[in-house]
Design a protein around this motif. Sequence first.
Motif: not given
Length: 371
Positions: A226-227, A237-246, A250-251, A269-277
């Motif tokens: 899916x990636x 990259x830092x502050x880059x986002x991607x939309x993954x379609x499952x 449903x993404x 330690x990796x910090x990220x946002x998943x659907x804004x969280x």
Amino acid sequence: TSQPNFNSIVAMMKGHPRELPINLGKLNDLSDYWEDVREYYYPFECELKAGTAEVFDHEIPGGQYSNLRPQARSLGLEDKFHEIKKNYVVANRLFGDIVKVTPSSKVVGDMALFMTANGYTEKDILEKGETISFPDSVIGLLKGDLGQTPGGFPAHLQQIVLKNEKPYTDRPNAHMKPIDFTVAIENFRAKYGREYTFNDLLSSLFYPKVFDEYHQFRSQFSEVSYIPSPVFFFGLKSNEEVLVELAPGKSILVKFIYMSKTDENGINHVFFQLNGQTRSIEVKAKNFTSTKASHKKVSTENEIGAPLQGKLSGILVKAGDTVAKNTPLFTIEAMKMESTIVSPKAATIKTIVLNPGTMVAQDDVVIELGD
């Protein structure tokens, strides 16, 4: 390897009585698309930068040509690639000028690599072959595992390669054990999981090692198809986002925020946002080489280990001492708390494994008792 551009052939045939009408504009649109996509896959390029007519000499199929150079590189033979191509001609001649398609073409390539790596000539193969251990794929080909060639393989070479083994004279599948697919699919799913299909079973039967590696990868990383390719190969990259379609409709939206430096255990330690969280995970660095000492772990009852992580603050006995049950052996200091570890039985001190001042982890062996 000399295959002409398909779009050029379509344009060339335009107006010809044998033209197969194809929308050239749409083909060119596809070419533009693949030109962009190809940039993502550049690490896997075959490194053939220009057209060549060498194929009329060595007859290496295009698909195999793109694999042969990486094979040569992995064997430390990349600087001898020109010699490998020459030996491909020799190997093909030795085999009787066979039809070279997958997988027979690979066997010719294996033989060419084998000859190049060992410095063998055609004369060496024919005169010293009785003492040479040939690759399994070459033995399988001349045994008949891939089928028969018109007129058969050269008898002298067969005898040299197979030694005392007899070749097949019929179809190779006549020598295969029959498979009860009803039983096989149940055993297969019991081992790998109910989600796998009959086609997956066939893949496993054809390529058991490859399928097992695929299963282990999928078990660890789940379904990565899916990636999007750029993210899969190069990451975010830092502050880059991607939309993954499952699935259709449903993404998930993933945004990479920050990754810490590698700690002494090789963890990032990796910090990220998943659907804004905001979330975080620990990722093991692949190329990390630990500078942290690694000690033997307790595996027998005579090995006395640290009950917790800390500093080995003192050794209270020495090798050769005879101790009674509950005799203090060593002390551990952790988080300003000191613990004294005692002998579980009457015994002789056989070995002092670690020295005072050593940082230990739980179950690191400190002292070994005698019988």
